[in-house]
Scaffold this motif. Structure first.
Motif, PDB file in Angstrom:
ATOM      1  N   LYS A 125       2.000   9.021  -5.738  1.00 45.82           N
ATOM      2  CA  LYS A 125       0.962  10.044  -5.680  1.00 45.82           C
ATOM      3  C   LYS A 125       1.404  11.262  -4.874  1.00 45.82           C
ATOM      4  CE  LYS A 125      -2.659   6.499  -5.642  1.00 45.82           C
ATOM      5  NZ  LYS A 125      -3.788   5.945  -4.885  1.00 45.82           N
TER       6      LYS A 125
ATOM      7  N   PHE B 135       0.834  -1.196   0.000  1.00 47.31           N
ATOM      8  CA  PHE B 135       0.000   0.000   0.000  1.00 47.31           C
ATOM      9  C   PHE B 135       0.870   1.247   0.000  1.00 47.31           C
ATOM     10  CE2 PHE B 135      -3.780   2.357   0.511  1.00 47.31           C
ATOM     11  CZ  PHE B 135      -3.516   3.390   1.400  1.00 47.31           C
TER      12      PHE B 135
ATOM     13  N   ARG C 138       2.354   1.936  -3.334  1.00 44.06           N
ATOM     14  CA  ARG C 138       1.444   2.506  -4.332  1.00 44.06           C
ATOM     15  C   ARG C 138       1.108   3.950  -4.028  1.00 44.06           C
ATOM     16  NH1 ARG C 138      -3.370   0.635  -5.131  1.00 44.06           N
ATOM     17  NH2 ARG C 138      -3.547  -0.298  -3.070  1.00 44.06           N
ATOM     18  N   MET C 139       1.269   4.361  -2.791  1.00 37.28           N
ATOM     19  CA  MET C 139       0.958   5.739  -2.436  1.00 37.28           C
ATOM     20  C   MET C 139       2.090   6.679  -2.827  1.00 37.28           C
ATOM     21  SD  MET C 139      -2.008   5.909  -1.188  1.00 37.28           S
ATOM     22  CE  MET C 139      -2.162   7.427  -0.293  1.00 37.28           C
TER      23      MET C 139
END
Lengths: 282, 98
Positions: free
Chosen positions: B22, B15, B18-19
């Motif tokens: 961003k 997680f 994947r952050m």
């Protein structure tokens, strides 16, 4: 009183309606909790997230966190936005795992582009359709909401809104602003033939092709009672809110014949003449 | 910020991975710094961070565990401040701002 109970958005703006008393009532009502959890479950199902992956989701109109709790249960991280401090306070009391934000969805989603893997909203969108202040313009607020939401979502993601539309005009207003903002998709209707169980889910995609999921409680796709409204540029004929076709038009006649066939009665076969306009002398 | 809390959150490296794309890294470091919780966060994104569990743990800490309870968010462009109370930022705009 009856009408305002069914349509709370008619009594006033959401931050006034969801005051401390209402917030407490809402969050302690076991039936409410059950319904909200069920709808959250269905919304997440419609989100079609990749299996076994913890995602970063947005919950618009998260309220006291009933839907957020379900997201946490599924292993996701989430951010909730709500306009009512009272509801958010209840969420804090309930120690929800998501991050909360006090905000007005009609003012736009204050997030960096591509932040979220998906968005759900349970029973909140219809509040945007009423002008609570003189300066409010619902279409503008809807567009502001949808366009900022669109950018906050990563590409190829979905936003699923469970809502209670008042009428077909409202539905059209919502979908048209969403389309303007760049979303594709349409309405998924579960149990269209049951006035009690019927639920509307607006299922929107950001980019890419999306096949609109089928509504629950639907039979073969041959049925003329549409339980999915694929939004194209055309005007669709909406059935009245009970899910039945209006008037004695062709749709109604076809449905009636289907019903009678199911009852085992003898029914004339459907031809191109079925439901055709007759000459006045009939 | 006047009140900051550090929670314990389960570490999920996938997680966090994947952050990271961003994020605007420099802003994150600056914010962590202002909160006094920068710790060993590097000024620049470490290349090949997917395998670097140590680094991921640091990011996890700052992203998921450090929480501002009382303070404010400031818009870098307009200077407009959004107060944070009980961990909840108030993003409501005034009539003239909407």
């Amino acid at each position: 009183m009856a009408s305002s109970c069914r349509r709370p958005e008619h009594t006033g703006p959401p931050d006034v309606f969801y005051n401390e008393e209402e917030a407490k009532k809402y969050s302690q009502n076991s039936r409410m909790i059950e319904i909200q959890t069920q709808m959250s479950e269905r919304a997440v199902e419609l989100l079609n997230l990749p299996e076994g992956q913890a995602c970063y989701l947005l919950d618009v109109g998260c309220g006291s966190g009933l839907s957020g709790d379900y997201l946490t249960e599924e292993g996701h991280h989430w951010v909730g936005v709500d306009i009512s401090t009272a509801m958010l306070d209840v969420a804090l009391d309930r120690e929800v795992q998501g991050d909360l934000l006090l905000g007005d969805m009609g003012q736009g989603m204050p997030f960096r582009p591509g932040t979220f893997d998906g968005c759900i909203s349970i029973s909140a969108l219809q509040w945007l359709c009423n002008a609570d202040k003189r300066s409010h313009s619902p279409p503008k607020r809807l567009y502001t909401f949808f366009s900022t939401l669109y950018s906050s979502l990563a590409r190829g993601c979905r936003a699923v809104f469970q809502l209670y539309p008042e009428n077909s005009e409202q539905l059209e207003l919502i979908t048209s602003q969403a389309m303007r903002a760049g979303f594709t998709g349409g309405m998924v209707v579960d149990y269209p033939n049951s006035s009690k169980a019927k639920k509307f889910f607006l299922c929107m995609f950001t980019g890419g092709t999306g096949v609109l999921p089928k509504g629950l409680g639907s039979e073969t796709s041959d049925r003329t009672v549409a339980n999915q409204v694929q939004y194209s540029g055309q005007r669709c004929r909406f059935n009245n809110m009970k899910g039945k076709s209006a008037k004695k038009g062709r749709d109604w006649i076809m449905e009636k014949k289907e019903r009678r066939r199911r009852q085992g009665k003898e029914v004339r076969p459907d031809t191109k003449y079925t439901g055709r306009q007759r000459r006045p002398h009939f | 910020a006047t009140e900051v809390k550090v929670n314990e959150v389960e570490f999920n490296p996938k997680f966090v991975c994947r952050m990271i794309p961003k994020l605007e890294w420099s802003t994150l470091v600056q914010a962590a710094d202002q909160l006094g919780h920068r710790e060993e966060l590097p000024g620049e994104l470490v290349p090949d961070y997917e395998k670097n569990e140590d680094f991921l743990k640091k990011v996890h800490r700052v992203l998921l565990e450090v929480e501002v309870i009382e303070g404010c968010l400031q818009c870098p462009e307009s200077g407009r401040e959004f107060p944070i109370s009980k961990g909840i930022p108030n993003m409501l705009l005034n009539e003239d701002e909407a």
